[in-house]
Motif scaffolding. Structure first.
Motif, mmCIF file in Angstrom:
data_model
loop_
_atom_site.group_PDB
_atom_site.id
_atom_site.type_symbol
_atom_site.label_atom_id
_atom_site.label_comp_id
_atom_site.label_asym_id
_atom_site.label_seq_id
_atom_site.Cartn_x
_atom_site.Cartn_y
_atom_site.Cartn_z
ATOM 1 N N LEU A 41 15.113 -13.535 -6.253
ATOM 2 C CA LEU A 41 16.277 -12.272 -6.151
ATOM 3 C C LEU A 41 15.763 -10.954 -6.919
ATOM 4 O O LEU A 41 15.248 -11.222 -8.099
ATOM 5 N N ILE A 42 15.610 -9.938 -5.994
ATOM 6 C CA ILE A 42 15.378 -8.748 -6.750
ATOM 7 C C ILE A 42 16.399 -7.843 -6.521
ATOM 8 O O ILE A 42 16.947 -7.524 -5.526
ATOM 9 N N GLU A 101 4.525 -7.966 -5.994
ATOM 10 C CA GLU A 101 3.965 -7.326 -5.195
ATOM 11 C C GLU A 101 4.803 -6.628 -4.245
ATOM 12 O O GLU A 101 4.804 -5.127 -3.696
ATOM 13 N N PHE A 102 6.167 -7.132 -3.978
ATOM 14 C CA PHE A 102 7.177 -6.429 -3.166
ATOM 15 C C PHE A 102 7.590 -5.337 -3.775
ATOM 16 O O PHE A 102 7.939 -4.131 -3.335
ATOM 17 N N MET A 103 7.890 -5.233 -4.949
ATOM 18 C CA MET A 103 8.598 -4.178 -5.886
ATOM 19 C C MET A 103 7.528 -3.066 -6.085
ATOM 20 O O MET A 103 7.917 -1.865 -5.968
ATOM 21 N N THR A 104 6.420 -3.401 -6.392
ATOM 22 C CA THR A 104 5.259 -2.557 -6.674
ATOM 23 C C THR A 104 4.884 -1.792 -5.356
ATOM 24 O O THR A 104 5.059 -0.437 -5.470
ATOM 25 N N GLU A 105 5.112 -2.506 -4.263
ATOM 26 C CA GLU A 105 4.748 -1.569 -2.789
ATOM 27 C C GLU A 105 5.992 -0.531 -2.733
ATOM 28 O O GLU A 105 5.916 0.699 -2.101
ATOM 29 N N LYS A 106 7.330 -1.162 -2.787
ATOM 30 C CA LYS A 106 8.480 -0.276 -2.636
ATOM 31 C C LYS A 106 8.387 0.683 -3.469
ATOM 32 O O LYS A 106 9.198 1.954 -3.087
ATOM 33 N N LEU A 107 8.073 0.868 -4.725
ATOM 34 C CA LEU A 107 7.877 1.933 -5.637
ATOM 35 C C LEU A 107 6.758 2.995 -5.160
ATOM 36 O O LEU A 107 6.765 4.001 -6.076
ATOM 37 N N GLY A 108 5.993 2.399 -4.418
ATOM 38 C CA GLY A 108 4.843 3.480 -4.087
ATOM 39 C C GLY A 108 3.782 3.501 -4.956
ATOM 40 O O GLY A 108 2.731 4.458 -5.048
#
Length: 271
Positions: free
Chosen positions: A74-75, A200-207
């Motif tokens: 869960l993020i 990895e998901f959050m890093t990508e979402k934050l650019g």
């Protein structure tokens, strides 16, 4: 300018000794890091309810704080919205639950944000106390009749049950996987979850990129998270596998190790 713009940190026995309060040095270091433009994200195996109750003790307020819980399943974004939610396979939950109960192992179900258990024992009560998350005790057969999604399942043992947990961890699963968060806590989680995939998901979402990130951990369930960042850090009290995955060993959780490393980010030092 901060080299590491995004920091992920396990909570129990990394940021703070499990069951104790967050230290003043830790709160100050996180506040200073965020004022400098950094994003600090707690990445925990705790449930959303359990972790949300501790956020204010870390940040001063639980508002506007992104976090990762349920072993990456869960993020939650800054606005409180769910960015990603994964659930464990129902058949895996049922088969592992039956096998655990047959061996005398306590089973706790995390389902749709609530926590359920079919039997009140010292082990289950201690789990509720340590997580700060109330357990609802339900009749035998709960899992078989529950219609919602299972966020994860906890298999809990006393010290004399560690070998049984090790045996159970080798059970075949179809769409879930096991991971140890402590020697006496075996978790069944969605196959796609894990702190590493969440990072990895959050890093990508934050650019941002891997080189922009750092992470702190102490247990085997933190290893994939450490592998997903540019600066992997283990606290001195970490398990051997976690230490092996780190580039830097920080002081222990009791000595507020993550805070000491965050302070280094403001120095003219190469970390």
């Amino acid at each position: 300018m901060l080299k590491y713009k995004l920091v992920f940190c396990d909570f129990d026995d990394t940021l703070v000794v499990s069951g104790e309060e967050v230290g003043e040095r830790t709160r100050r270091a996180i506040a200073d890091y965020r004022k400098a433009g950094g994003i600090f994200v707690i990445c925990s195996g705790r449930s959303r309810m359990s972790l949300a109750r501790r956020l204010a003790s870390v940040y001063g307020s639980a508002e506007g704080v992104p976090y990762i819980c349920l072993q990456g399943g869960l993020i939650v974004g800054e606005d409180g919205s769910v960015m990603r939610r994964l659930t464990a396979g129902r058949e895996d939950v049922l088969s592992a639950s039956a096998a655990a109960k047959a061996r005398g192992i306590d089973v706790v179900y995390h389902a749709d944000g609530e926590v359920y258990c079919e039997k009140k024992t010292y082990v289950s009560e201690r789990y509720a106390f340590l997580t700060g998350c109330p357990v609802t005790y339900v009749p035998e057969g709960f899992a078989e009749t529950y219609k919602g999604g299972f966020d994860k399942m906890m298999l809990l043992a006393a010290e004399d049950g560690i070998e049984i947990l090790a045996e159970l961890s080798r059970m075949p699963l179809s769409s879930s996987r096991f991971m140890f968060s402590q020697a006496t806590y075996l978790e069944l989680v969605p196959a796609e979850s894990g702190k590493g995939s969440a990072v990895e998901f959050m890093t990508e979402k934050l650019g941002l990129t891997k080189e922009d990130t750092a992470a702190f951990g102490d247990a085997d369930n933190d290893i994939d998270m450490l592998g997903a960042v540019g600066l992997p850090v283990a606290v001195r009290n970490a398990m051997p596998g976690c230490k092996a995955a780190a580039k830097l060993i920080a002081p222990s959780a009791a000595d507020e190790g993550p805070a000491r490393v965050l302070e280094m980010f403001f120095d003219d030092m190469t970390v």
